[in-house]
Design a protein around this motif. Structure first.
Motif, PDB file in Angstrom:
ATOM      1  N   VAL A  46       0.772  -1.181   0.275  1.00 51.81           N
ATOM      2  CA  VAL A  46      -0.191  -0.030   0.174  1.00 51.81           C
ATOM      3  C   VAL A  46       0.778   1.086   0.016  1.00 51.81           C
ATOM      4  N   TYR A 155      -3.112   0.143   6.428  1.00 46.15           N
ATOM      5  CA  TYR A 155      -2.353   0.748   5.653  1.00 46.15           C
ATOM      6  C   TYR A 155      -1.302  -0.334   5.261  1.00 46.15           C
ATOM      7  N   ASN A 165      -6.141  -3.690   4.400  1.00 43.76           N
ATOM      8  CA  ASN A 165      -6.973  -2.922   3.730  1.00 43.76           C
ATOM      9  C   ASN A 165      -7.741  -1.509   4.324  1.00 43.76           C
TER      10      ASN A 165
END
Ligand code: PRP
Length: 179
Positions: A46, A155, A165
């Motif tokens: 991410v 994150y 998520n």
């Protein structure tokens, strides 16, 4: 998912601002160097995705996977490269991207391994740093935030593969992991 979070440490907005800052610094430091940015899976995916879009100079990306924790909460101390990168790192300006630096075992091993592969330069960019847990010293070049010694998720960071998520970073309620 959010009901499992005790406290939000960094909001989506705070994270976006920080990633922009790091991206700008890397863009300045690596102008004309075409850095190879290596994401250590899985947690950093991410941060990696946001970071490369905050970098304004040409760069390339690659991914590798190491195993250290399994599904537990305490590092076993064993590090193994499970998926190596696709491209040679020889003579490249390499930036390793991690989601969190904890005991330092993974990054220490990885950075030492990369140094033996003839890189032109090597730096480390970690989104989070948990300095209280350090067992092996690791030099950090770019760091998003320091975090307390709590169970951190979101994150990209997981507990037993969940919570990656969440768009923010938070402390997991101890009852979720039986703490
Ligand atoms: C986390 C993190 C680092 C490592 C840091 O990965 O992404 O690779 O732990 O810990 P250390 O400093 O104690 O070595 P994890 O093993 O949880 O895997 P994941 O990225 O797939 O979640």
């Amino acid at each position: 998912m959010t009901q499992c979070i005790e406290k939000v440490l960094f909001s989506e907005e705070e994270i976006a601002e920080k990633v922009k800052e790091i991206g700008a610094q890397i863009s300045k430091d690596y102008a004309g160097k075409n850095p190879l940015i290596i994401s250590v899976l899985r947690g950093s995916f991410v941060f990696m995705a946001d970071l490369v879009r905050a970098i304004t100079v040409p760069c390339e990306v690659d991914f590798l996977s190491v195993s250290s924790y399994g599904s537990g909460t305490v590092s076993s101390g064993e590090v193994k490269i499970v998926k190596d990168f696709e491209n040679s790192v020889a003579d490249r300006h390499v930036i390793v991207v991690e989601d969190i630096l904890d005991s330092g075992r993974t990054l220490s091993y990885l950075m030492n391994t990369l140094r033996t592969r003839g890189v032109a330069s090597l730096s480390l960019c970690t989104f989070l740093d948990k300095p209280d847990r350090r067992v092996v010293p690791v030099e950090v070049d770019y760091c998003g935030f320091q975090v307390p010694d709590e169970f951190i998720v979101g994150y990209g960071l997981d507990y037993d593969q969940r919570f990656r998520n969440l768009p923010f970073v938070g402390i997991l309620k101890p009852e979720v992991y039986g703490g």
